[in-house]
Scaffold this active site. Structure first.
Site, mmCIF file in Angstrom:
data_model
loop_
_atom_site.group_PDB
_atom_site.id
_atom_site.type_symbol
_atom_site.label_atom_id
_atom_site.label_comp_id
_atom_site.label_asym_id
_atom_site.label_seq_id
_atom_site.Cartn_x
_atom_site.Cartn_y
_atom_site.Cartn_z
ATOM 1 C CD GLU A 164 -3.062 -0.995 2.222
ATOM 2 O OE1 GLU A 164 -2.780 -0.389 3.269
ATOM 3 O OE2 GLU A 164 -4.151 -1.539 2.014
ATOM 4 C CD GLU A 321 -4.169 -6.012 2.500
ATOM 5 O OE1 GLU A 321 -4.851 -5.328 3.296
ATOM 6 O OE2 GLU A 321 -2.958 -5.852 2.362
ATOM 7 C CD1 TRP A 329 -7.724 -1.094 10.122
ATOM 8 C CD2 TRP A 329 -8.899 0.639 9.330
ATOM 9 N NE1 TRP A 329 -8.190 -1.455 8.875
ATOM 10 C CE2 TRP A 329 -8.904 -0.411 8.358
ATOM 11 C CE3 TRP A 329 -9.576 1.826 9.031
ATOM 12 C CZ2 TRP A 329 -9.561 -0.300 7.135
ATOM 13 C CZ3 TRP A 329 -10.229 1.940 7.802
ATOM 14 C CH2 TRP A 329 -10.221 0.881 6.879
HETATM 15 C C1 GLA Z 1 -4.148 -2.697 5.077
HETATM 16 C C2 GLA Z 1 -2.794 -3.385 5.131
HETATM 17 C C3 GLA Z 1 -2.806 -4.667 5.879
HETATM 18 C C4 GLA Z 1 -3.643 -4.553 7.132
HETATM 19 C C5 GLA Z 1 -5.033 -4.121 6.746
HETATM 20 C C6 GLA Z 1 -5.972 -4.062 7.916
HETATM 21 O O1 GLA Z 1 -4.870 -3.012 3.996
HETATM 22 O O2 GLA Z 1 -2.262 -3.603 3.848
HETATM 23 O O3 GLA Z 1 -1.473 -4.996 6.198
HETATM 24 O O4 GLA Z 1 -3.076 -3.629 7.979
HETATM 25 O O5 GLA Z 1 -4.969 -2.850 6.196
HETATM 26 O O6 GLA Z 1 -7.260 -3.677 7.535
#
Ligand code: GLA
Length: 680
Positions: A164, A321, A329
């Site tokens: 990311e 993902e 979060w």
């Molecule tokens: C992001 C990150 C992951 C994890 C997720 C949690 O997408 O890439 O490593 O922290 O958030 O939602």
């Protein structure tokens, strides 16, 4: 429901993962968090759930390189061998999003400095200063070592660079960044004089006499020059991309046949211009998390998936993902309802993904993400979450033939990160101007009307679309205006919403005035912005309907004899001024809407434009999401019922998920998904 199946074959392209014959299913797997004794159980459970692809090593730098140049690959060898023996392919990560503590200790000048001058050190995760030479060489070393060791490993199907880009930090104001920013400016503009002109530094006495006087736009007494801020955004984006390209090129040199990607955050990362990133990956991959408390979270999911497909140029993409249930979060991490995970995954598949992966495989016991849901939850396998996951894995196997099929859209929404960067700077005419709100409003209108939507850059070829909507494109240059004019002349219907085409690439008002180069196309001139006070509403007459607008009005004049007025403000600061105009041009027409209408009221504008564009509002049950993926000789109709009651769908075929044949029409049970296969 009638579904129109174009006879035109889709743009078929099979994703480059030969070891997986159907859709990919799995997630991030962080074996380094666990004692090796659980690994065999992990692989067994992955097999039980139908997992065929896992992303490994994304945050494992500290466990792989114990001190500079000293590697410990033993554990990674063992888990890759184990996964391979279990028939599970690996998307191997370069762990450069989490530099080890020894790196931070040795290279304090590589720590990110934020806009307030704070230095962001170790103990968390996230990139170092993207312009740091020490970070560049350390990242190159671990990437090279991984490529050397695992390039030929039979489990490794593809590479996952970093994690990311753009999150959690995308900018840095350290001394190295100052040097890199100045070099970038000289490279972009040639001379200091050109920089002064582009930034309009005569304003507020900001003229620069020497390049070293220019700094990154950190904290200052008042608003920092907006053109400088905009260029800084471009610079930061490019520095991050340079980090990605460095690693990608190392990997490509070692394994030219293995695809390389990095995980985007299509609608949720404001700092990366993904139109520039997408051509640099071998397959577009995206992360998506629901905004859990919003009732329309499934619509936002669809929007994110449509944007991702558009970034992929219509080709299949990977959902790298998403979450099985709650994240950890958000302010309140609402758990998914039974069935919601399945609807979520299959909506991404419906909208063009050939992979449905999660963060993460096994719920962490320690660390910042221990309350994040996982494929294997804290509750273990004797849990409804696990049972739904296993059913989903089976469904993904059943849908193997969907792989490679594509989605076609007749409607496009314009999307441009550069315009968003510019608009989001300070001192705009109203805090109620919100490009994201407008984009979501138009998208939701289209979603409710069952239109599949592509997103497009303002300079992209738009000729395949029947309708193009410009939700709020504050920064729009002459080339984009010419592109839109070509689109309309060629027969397109174009709907432009207020506060579009106002400034050029340097955030300067166009010489034509507030309607900029779009004014000629639209046949109007915005004389003055007339934003509303907080909560103020205006009345307007719109194609015979008396409706209410909010946030914004324009005082505008028609400037072309052919401009038609289809709506007028009847009160408020722009009373008597046109609120909706249409200018016929060539074989198409360009419409302008001068106020904010809610999603319901927008129908009065979109319905006549749908009719003109030949994209009628589909007569499908409310809350039934329908998307079609096509192959050369067939189609897959995805029917996703978001209602808590069953709905009828006038579609025939065999439901792949149940094997039941529906010769005429089908009833989609509450909250369920059906995938009707149709062969031509
Ligand atoms: C992001 C990150 C992951 C994890 C997720 C949690 O997408 O890439 O490593 O922290 O958030 O939602």
């Amino acid at each position: 429901m009638t579904i129109d199946i174009a006879s035109v074959p889709g743009n078929l392209e099979v994703l480059p993962w030969p070891a997986i014959t159907g859709l990919a299913f799995g997630g991030d797997y962080n074996p380094e968090q666990w004692d090796e004794s659980v690994w065999a159980q992990d692989v067994q459970l992955m097999q039980a759930a139908g997992v065929n692809l896992v992303s490994v090593g994304i945050f494992a730098w500290a466990r792989l390189e114990l001190e500079p140049g000293v590697f410990d690959f033993g554990w990674l060898d063992r888990i890759l061998d184990l996964l391979h023996a279990g028939g599970i392919a690996v998307d191997l990560g370069t762990p450069t999003a989490a530099p080890p503590a020894w790196f931070y200790r040795a290279q304090p000048e590589s720590w990110v400095v934020d806009a307030d001058g704070r230095r962001l050190g170790p103990g968390s995760r996230g990139i170092c200063c993207p312009s740091s030479p020490a970070y560049a060489s350390a990242a190159a070393r671990i990437t090279t070592a991984l490529a050397d060791r695992y390039g030929d490993h039979p489990a490794v199907l593809m590479w996952h660079v970093h994690n990311e880009y753009g999150a959690p930090v995308s900018e840095c104001h350290c001394d190295q960044s100052q040097i890199a920013f100045r070099a970038w400016l000289l490279d972009s503009y040639g001379t200091l004089d050109e920089i002064n002109i582009a930034w309009g530094t005569s304003f507020w006495g900001q003229t620069y006499y020497h390049i070293d006087e220019i700094r990154t736009p950190a904290a200052a007494a008042s608003v920092v020059n907006p053109a400088q801020q905009l260029d800084y955004r471009r610079f930061c984006d490019q520095q991050l991309r340079a980090c990605y390209l460095r690693e990608r090129d190392i990997l490509r040199a070692h394994t030219p046949d293995k695809p390389v990607t990095t995980n985007f955050m299509a609608t949720s990362c404001p700092t990366t211009d993904l139109w520039k990133w997408a051509p640099e990956v071998d397959v577009v991959a995206n992360d998506h998390y629901l905004t859990a408390e919003r009732g329309d979270r499934h619509v936002l999911l669809a929007m994110d998936a449509d944007l991702t497909r558009s970034l992929a140029g219509g080709r299949p993409w990977m959902l790298m993902e998403h979450s099985t249930s709650a994240v950890n979060w958000q302010p309140r991490n609402v758990a998914k309802q039974p069935g919601e995970m399945t609807r979520n995954t299959l909506t991404h598949i419906a909208r063009g993904a050939d992979a449905g992966l999660f963060f993460q495989w096994r719920a962490s016991r320690s660390g910042a993400e221990k309350f994040h849901s996982a494929m294997l939850p804290h509750a273990g396998t004797d849990s409804p979450q696990w049972h739904e996951l296993v059913r989903l894995g089976a469904s993904m196997r059943t849908l193997a033939d969907v792989r490679g099929s594509t989605v076609k859209a007749d409607v496009a929404l314009l999307w441009d990160w550069e315009s968003f960067w510019a608009q989001d700077l300070e001192w705009r005419p109203s805090v109620d101007l919100d490009h994201r709100e407008r984009t979501t409003a138009f998208y939701t209108r289209l979603w409710q009307d069952h239109h599949t939507v592509d997103f497009a850059h303002p300079t992209a070829d738009l000729s395949s679309y029947k309708l193009v909507i410009v939700p709020q494109m504050y920064l729009l240059d002459r080339a984009a205006a010419a592109n839109l004019t070509t689109y309309v002349t060629g027969g397109g219907q174009l709907l432009v919403s207020y506060f579009s085409g106002v400034v050029n690439a340097n955030d300067a008002v166009h010489p034509e005035g507030l309607s900029g180069p779009l004014g000629e196309l639209l046949g109007i001139s915005v004389q003055e912005f007339a934003p509303l006070a907080e909560h103020q509403q205006v009345m307007l007459n719109l194609l015979g309907h008396n409706v209410v607008g909010g946030a914004w009005t324009d005082r505008l004049l028609p400037t072309d004899p052919t401009t038609e007025i289809h709506g007028t403000f009847t009160d408020g600061p722009a009373a008597g001024s046109p609120a909706l105009t249409r200018r016929p041009l060539g074989r198409g027409a360009a419409w302008y809407l001068a106020t904010r209408l809610d999603i319901e009221t927008l129908q009065h504008v979109t319905n006549p434009i749908y009719a003109a564009a030949g994209v009628p509002k589909n007569q499908i049950a409310a809350g039934l999401e329908t998307v079609t993926r096509r192959t050369e000789n067939g189609a897959f109709h995805f029917l996703i019922n978001h209602n808590d009651h069953p709905v009828e769908a006038a579609v025939s075929g065999t439901d792949l998920l149940t094997g039941v044949d529906y010769p005429q029409s089908a009833t989609v049970p509450a909250g369920q998904v059906m995938v009707m296969r149709q062969d031509f």
